[in-house]
Design a protein around this motif. Structure first.
Motif, PDB file in Angstrom:
ATOM      1  N   ALA A  18       0.808  -0.963  -0.285  1.00  0.00           N
ATOM      2  CA  ALA A  18      -0.144  -0.268   0.169  1.00  0.00           C
ATOM      3  C   ALA A  18       0.733   1.788   0.273  1.00  0.00           C
ATOM      4  CB  ALA A  18      -1.169  -0.036   1.215  1.00  0.00           C
ATOM      5  N   SER A  19       2.350   1.220   0.089  1.00  0.00           N
ATOM      6  CA  SER A  19       3.171   2.442   0.117  1.00  0.00           C
ATOM      7  C   SER A  19       2.869   3.168  -1.442  1.00  0.00           C
ATOM      8  CB  SER A  19       4.633   1.403   0.565  1.00  0.00           C
ATOM      9  OG  SER A  19       5.000   1.411  -0.219  1.00  0.00           O
ATOM     10  N   ARG A  20       2.093   2.657  -2.051  1.00  0.00           N
ATOM     11  CA  ARG A  20       3.108   3.504  -3.556  1.00  0.00           C
ATOM     12  C   ARG A  20       1.744   3.030  -5.080  1.00  0.00           C
ATOM     13  NH1 ARG A  20       8.889   0.845  -5.407  1.00  0.00           N
ATOM     14  NH2 ARG A  20       8.178  -0.442  -6.331  1.00  0.00           N
ATOM     15  N   GLY A  21       2.207   3.308  -5.442  1.00  0.00           N
ATOM     16  CA  GLY A  21       1.476   3.165  -7.250  1.00  0.00           C
ATOM     17  C   GLY A  21      -0.165   2.556  -6.960  1.00  0.00           C
ATOM     18  N   ASP A  39       3.584  -3.066   3.619  1.00  0.00           N
ATOM     19  CA  ASP A  39       4.660  -2.822   3.081  1.00  0.00           C
ATOM     20  C   ASP A  39       5.760  -3.008   4.011  1.00  0.00           C
ATOM     21  OD1 ASP A  39       5.744  -2.798   0.666  1.00  0.00           O
ATOM     22  OD2 ASP A  39       4.523  -1.273   0.127  1.00  0.00           O
ATOM     23  N   VAL A  40       6.596  -3.924   3.112  1.00  0.00           N
ATOM     24  CA  VAL A  40       7.440  -3.553   3.793  1.00  0.00           C
ATOM     25  C   VAL A  40       8.058  -2.963   4.324  1.00  0.00           C
ATOM     26  CG1 VAL A  40       8.213  -5.968   2.114  1.00  0.00           C
ATOM     27  CG2 VAL A  40       9.320  -3.128   1.575  1.00  0.00           C
ATOM     28  N   PRO A  41       9.239  -3.383   5.344  1.00  0.00           N
ATOM     29  CA  PRO A  41       9.798  -2.341   6.665  1.00  0.00           C
ATOM     30  C   PRO A  41      10.300  -1.184   5.872  1.00  0.00           C
ATOM     31  CG  PRO A  41       9.696  -4.683   7.370  1.00  0.00           C
ATOM     32  CD  PRO A  41       8.839  -5.126   6.025  1.00  0.00           C
ATOM     33  N   GLN A  42      11.046  -1.859   4.121  1.00  0.00           N
ATOM     34  CA  GLN A  42      11.876  -0.788   3.922  1.00  0.00           C
ATOM     35  C   GLN A  42      10.833   0.669   3.555  1.00  0.00           C
ATOM     36  OE1 GLN A  42      12.218  -4.048   3.195  1.00  0.00           O
ATOM     37  NE2 GLN A  42      13.379  -4.752   2.051  1.00  0.00           N
ATOM     38  N   GLN A  43       9.654   0.304   3.134  1.00  0.00           N
ATOM     39  CA  GLN A  43       8.540   1.193   2.632  1.00  0.00           C
ATOM     40  C   GLN A  43       8.245   2.094   4.115  1.00  0.00           C
ATOM     41  OE1 GLN A  43      10.010   1.644  -0.888  1.00  0.00           O
ATOM     42  NE2 GLN A  43       7.613   1.570  -1.112  1.00  0.00           N
ATOM     43  N   GLN A  44       8.298   2.126   5.167  1.00  0.00           N
ATOM     44  CA  GLN A  44       7.970   2.364   5.791  1.00  0.00           C
ATOM     45  C   GLN A  44       7.588   4.141   5.995  1.00  0.00           C
ATOM     46  OE1 GLN A  44       7.673   0.727   9.768  1.00  0.00           O
ATOM     47  NE2 GLN A  44       6.090   2.694   9.262  1.00  0.00           N
ATOM     48  N   HIS A  80      -5.217  -8.901  -1.339  1.00  0.00           N
ATOM     49  CA  HIS A  80      -3.684  -8.920  -1.885  1.00  0.00           C
ATOM     50  C   HIS A  80      -3.263  -8.092  -2.972  1.00  0.00           C
ATOM     51  CE1 HIS A  80      -4.490 -12.018   0.203  1.00  0.00           C
ATOM     52  NE2 HIS A  80      -4.972 -12.778   0.136  1.00  0.00           N
ATOM     53  N   ASN A  81      -2.630  -6.927  -3.063  1.00  0.00           N
ATOM     54  CA  ASN A  81      -1.943  -6.060  -4.504  1.00  0.00           C
ATOM     55  C   ASN A  81      -0.298  -6.338  -4.126  1.00  0.00           C
ATOM     56  OD1 ASN A  81      -2.185  -3.415  -5.747  1.00  0.00           O
ATOM     57  ND2 ASN A  81      -0.914  -3.251  -4.168  1.00  0.00           N
ATOM     58  N   ALA A  82       0.077  -6.947  -3.353  1.00  0.00           N
ATOM     59  CA  ALA A  82       1.770  -6.235  -2.914  1.00  0.00           C
ATOM     60  C   ALA A  82       2.129  -8.101  -4.451  1.00  0.00           C
ATOM     61  CB  ALA A  82       2.804  -6.983  -2.000  1.00  0.00           C
ATOM     62  N   CYS A 130      -7.993 -10.246  -5.153  1.00  0.00           N
ATOM     63  CA  CYS A 130      -6.398 -10.313  -5.196  1.00  0.00           C
ATOM     64  C   CYS A 130      -6.413  -9.092  -6.542  1.00  0.00           C
ATOM     65  CB  CYS A 130      -6.485 -12.227  -5.791  1.00  0.00           C
ATOM     66  SG  CYS A 130      -6.955 -13.044  -4.191  1.00  0.00           S
ATOM     67  N   VAL A 131      -5.467  -9.405  -6.591  1.00  0.00           N
ATOM     68  CA  VAL A 131      -4.625  -8.266  -7.798  1.00  0.00           C
ATOM     69  C   VAL A 131      -3.762  -9.730  -9.177  1.00  0.00           C
ATOM     70  CG1 VAL A 131      -3.390  -6.578  -9.040  1.00  0.00           C
ATOM     71  CG2 VAL A 131      -4.329  -6.636  -6.682  1.00  0.00           C
ATOM     72  N   SER A 132      -4.731  -9.635  -9.937  1.00  0.00           N
ATOM     73  CA  SER A 132      -3.717 -10.496 -11.350  1.00  0.00           C
ATOM     74  C   SER A 132      -2.909 -10.085 -11.928  1.00  0.00           C
ATOM     75  CB  SER A 132      -4.929 -11.207 -11.384  1.00  0.00           C
ATOM     76  OG  SER A 132      -4.399 -12.778 -12.253  1.00  0.00           O
TER      77      SER A 132
HETATM   78  P1  NAD Z   1       4.654  -1.119  -7.368  1.00  0.00           P
HETATM   79  O1  NAD Z   1       5.891  -2.352  -7.806  1.00  0.00           O
HETATM   80  O2  NAD Z   1       4.744   0.501  -7.302  1.00  0.00           O
HETATM   81  O3  NAD Z   1       4.008  -1.490  -5.226  1.00  0.00           O
HETATM   82  C1  NAD Z   1       3.941  -2.774  -5.552  1.00  0.00           C
HETATM   83  C2  NAD Z   1       4.152  -2.799  -3.955  1.00  0.00           C
HETATM   84  O4  NAD Z   1       3.998  -4.110  -3.642  1.00  0.00           O
HETATM   85  C3  NAD Z   1       5.719  -2.136  -2.925  1.00  0.00           C
HETATM   86  O5  NAD Z   1       5.458  -0.878  -2.481  1.00  0.00           O
HETATM   87  C4  NAD Z   1       6.263  -3.295  -2.626  1.00  0.00           C
HETATM   88  O6  NAD Z   1       7.226  -2.463  -1.246  1.00  0.00           O
HETATM   89  C5  NAD Z   1       5.256  -3.973  -1.860  1.00  0.00           C
HETATM   90  N1  NAD Z   1       5.544  -5.441  -1.743  1.00  0.00           N
HETATM   91  C6  NAD Z   1       6.883  -5.905  -2.156  1.00  0.00           C
HETATM   92  N2  NAD Z   1       6.953  -7.007  -2.397  1.00  0.00           N
HETATM   93  C7  NAD Z   1       6.115  -7.250  -0.804  1.00  0.00           C
HETATM   94  C8  NAD Z   1       6.262  -8.000  -0.172  1.00  0.00           C
HETATM   95  N3  NAD Z   1       6.890  -9.451   0.193  1.00  0.00           N
HETATM   96  N4  NAD Z   1       5.522  -7.945   1.428  1.00  0.00           N
HETATM   97  C9  NAD Z   1       4.781  -6.799   1.203  1.00  0.00           C
HETATM   98  N5  NAD Z   1       4.716  -5.582   0.123  1.00  0.00           N
HETATM   99  C10 NAD Z   1       5.821  -6.116  -1.296  1.00  0.00           C
HETATM  100  O7  NAD Z   1       3.607  -1.947  -8.341  1.00  0.00           O
HETATM  101  P2  NAD Z   1       2.393  -2.068  -9.038  1.00  0.00           P
HETATM  102  O8  NAD Z   1       2.083  -0.966 -10.684  1.00  0.00           O
HETATM  103  O9  NAD Z   1       1.648  -0.594  -7.827  1.00  0.00           O
HETATM  104  O10 NAD Z   1       1.461  -2.862  -9.094  1.00  0.00           O
HETATM  105  C11 NAD Z   1       0.598  -3.079  -7.459  1.00  0.00           C
HETATM  106  C12 NAD Z   1       0.186  -4.715  -8.255  1.00  0.00           C
HETATM  107  O11 NAD Z   1      -0.370  -5.129  -9.750  1.00  0.00           O
HETATM  108  C13 NAD Z   1       1.561  -5.719  -8.240  1.00  0.00           C
HETATM  109  O12 NAD Z   1       0.572  -7.554  -8.373  1.00  0.00           O
HETATM  110  C14 NAD Z   1       1.288  -5.883  -9.831  1.00  0.00           C
HETATM  111  O13 NAD Z   1       1.670  -7.304 -10.306  1.00  0.00           O
HETATM  112  C15 NAD Z   1      -0.375  -5.370 -10.436  1.00  0.00           C
HETATM  113  N6  NAD Z   1      -0.431  -5.199 -11.924  1.00  0.00           N
HETATM  114  C16 NAD Z   1       0.517  -3.672 -11.985  1.00  0.00           C
HETATM  115  C17 NAD Z   1       0.313  -3.624 -13.101  1.00  0.00           C
HETATM  116  C18 NAD Z   1       0.804  -2.207 -14.058  1.00  0.00           C
HETATM  117  O14 NAD Z   1       0.738  -2.208 -14.726  1.00  0.00           O
HETATM  118  N7  NAD Z   1       0.925  -1.516 -12.779  1.00  0.00           N
HETATM  119  C19 NAD Z   1      -0.352  -4.272 -14.446  1.00  0.00           C
HETATM  120  C20 NAD Z   1      -0.243  -5.783 -13.655  1.00  0.00           C
HETATM  121  C21 NAD Z   1      -1.069  -6.098 -13.021  1.00  0.00           C
END
Ligand code: NAD
Length: 463
Positions: free
Chosen positions: A233-236, A256-261, A304-306, A354-356
């Motif tokens: 949830a920290s970005r994107g 999110d992971v601790p590095q993203q605090q 489940h977005n990560a 879930c996010v596929s």
């Molecule tokens: P992103 O990389 O910007 O964000 C993903 C987040 O997940 C990050 O903040 C990251 O720190 C976190 N994360 C990764 N591993 C983790 C772990 N082990 N534990 C906890 N957190 C963790 O990616 P996004 O573009 O925002 O994508 C989000 C989801 O959407 C993903 O599942 C991605 O596969 C899916 N998706 C994205 C796109 C796209 O066009 N951006 C297209 C299809 C699917």
């Protein structure tokens, strides 16, 4: 990131160049704004004779105070009147009227000859739909049809709707909604979503509504009193999901992971949520998620977005890249779901979303690991949906090209191809994925279980 081509396409010189070279012309899509009604403009309604869903459709249109119109269909007018919907007269010779949405009840179509009802209704008005308009066909789930002929005809609706999505342009989105017998009262959340700008980047999709308890909601805050956990949830996209679920009334635990605090704290403070800095692959992730929600009355929604990509052709892929992607994108979801479901970690009427990815539907060069994980996510949804109890549902979104840091890193030529090769000729925004997740999360969406909806502007990939 900004789409400079789209801005260029809107300028006078851009319009001239694009028209003369036959290039794609992306429309600026309407997006949700709490100050505007569900549908900003007139709605044209139609129905094949003896349809069973016109009552439910009329009820929703009455509830949203839609300015609704119909042709000379006496049966439809009578049904609409019983639901308190006033249908204004529309003469299909009238070429001046423009509609923001067109809704057709196709449930009465019993055989392939009667598919002509679609043609008869849509042909005269095909040019009268406004930009960012909606075409929605509502039919009977083929698997629940009474005869083989009816099942075939209902199945045929899919080809019609998907072609309309590709043909109408101007940001017009087309959806097919299949409704099970007895699920008429479960249609409202889906129809509201499909009619509104919340579905801006969703087109050519089939959404299946099944029979379930009906729960009344405040449509402005359908998640009031609910607690949602959003991973990544920290970005994107995850950040957008956190914002949209919070807007809809939920308390959001941003994970999110601790590095993203630092970013996690920022997002949580923007929405008055809380944070959980853990790695979802940790063996005790499910337990930590359950514990984090205790003070808020337990988890109602888990998103489940990560997810990560580690692209390499199979021949060049190191085993650790395979393992990492499968573990984060798929195995962690299975473990967390198993824990929550086995340890009373999800409240009644809970939602798992879930996010596929369209990569999991179509496959993609350099993504054997990622596509396998995302196809596996679809498997999680398909095979978990039938065994859930207590009103809990599971659904997935499959994003296409979404403008995020992930897609900004793609080389220019591939990025432009991904952006343009869809019916909207543009990439989607994180909010588009978030709005579709909010549909599944809604307390009213009791009838949505086992769906996978692509948020891809009807991408040609995997079409
Ligand atoms: P992103 O990389 O910007 O964000 C993903 C987040 O997940 C990050 O903040 C990251 O720190 C976190 N994360 C990764 N591993 C983790 C772990 N082990 N534990 C906890 N957190 C963790 O990616 P996004 O573009 O925002 O994508 C989000 C989801 O959407 C993903 O599942 C991605 O596969 C899916 N998706 C994205 C796109 C796209 O066009 N951006 C297209 C299809 C699917």
């Amino acid at each position: 990131m900004t789409d400079q081509y789209q801005a260029f396409a809107k300028s006078p010189i851009g319009k001239f160049v694009i028209k003369n070279l036959g290039l794609p012309a992306p429309t600026f899509l309407d997006r949700f704004d709490s100050a505007t009604p569900v549908v900003k403009g007139a709605v044209l309604v139609g129905a094949a004779p003896a349809g069973t869903l016109s009552g439910a459709i009329s009820q929703v249109l009455a509830n949203i105070h839609a300015n609704s119109y119909a042709g000379n269909n006496v049966e439809l007018q009578q049904v609409a009147a019983t639901q308190g919907l006033k249908l204004n007269a529309f003469n299909d010779g009238d070429r001046e009227s423009k509609f923001k949405a067109v809704v057709f009840d196709a449930s009465g179509i019993q055989n392939s000859e009667q598919l002509k009802e679609l043609y008869n209704f849509f042909n005269p008005v095909a040019r009268q739909i406004l930009a960012s308009g909606r075409v929605i066909v509502v039919g009977t789930t083929p698997e629940t049809a009474k005869t083989v002929k009816q099942a075939i005809a209902q199945r045929a609706l899919e080809g019609f709707v998907k072609s309309v999505g590709k043909e109408f342009k101007k940001g017009i989105a087309a959806q097919l909604v299949y409704v099970d017998e007895g699920a008429e009262a479960n249609l409202e959340s889906t129809l509201r979503f499909a009619l509104s700008p919340r579905s801006a980047y969703v087109s050519g999709q089939v959404i299946r509504v099944s029979k379930a308890d009906v729960i009344d909601v405040d449509w402005v805050k359908p998640l009031a009193g609910k607690t949602a956990v959003v991973t990544g949830a920290s970005r994107g996209i995850g950040e957008a999901i956190a914002h949209v679920l919070s807007r809809d009334g939920a308390h959001v635990i941003c994970l999110d992971v601790p590095q993203q605090q630092a970013d996690l704290d920022r997002v949580a403070s923007e929405i008055g949520g809380s944070t959980l800095a853990i790695d979802i692959t940790a063996a005790d992730a499910g337990q930590k998620i359950k514990e984090a929600a205790v003070a808020q009355g337990g988890v109602d929604i888990i998103v489940h977005n990560a997810g990560i990509t580690r692209d390499k052709t199979l021949a060049n892929m190191k085993p650790e890249l395979w393992d990492l992607v499968i573990n984060i994108n798929l195995s962690a979801i299975e473990r967390v779901n198993d824990y929550l479901l086995e340890h009373d970690g999800l409240n009644a009427n809970g939602r798992i979303i879930c996010v596929s990815s369209i990569s999991g539907i179509a496959g993609n060069l350099g993504q054997t690991n990622y596509a396998a994980s995302k196809a596996g996510v679809i498997g999680v949804v398909k095979f978990t949906a039938p065994i859930l109890k207590n009103g809990i549902t599971i659904n997935a979104v499959a994003p296409g090209f979404i403008e995020t840091q992930m897609t900004a890193a793609i080389p220019f030529a591939i990025r432009e191809a991904g952006r343009r090769m869809n019916s909207m000729s543009q990439g989607g925004l994180p909010v588009d994925v978030a709005e579709t997740i909010a549909l599944f999360a809604s307390t009213a969406s009791t009838g949505l279980n086992g769906n996978v909806v692509r948020v891809c502007g009807q991408s040609l990939l995997g079409a």
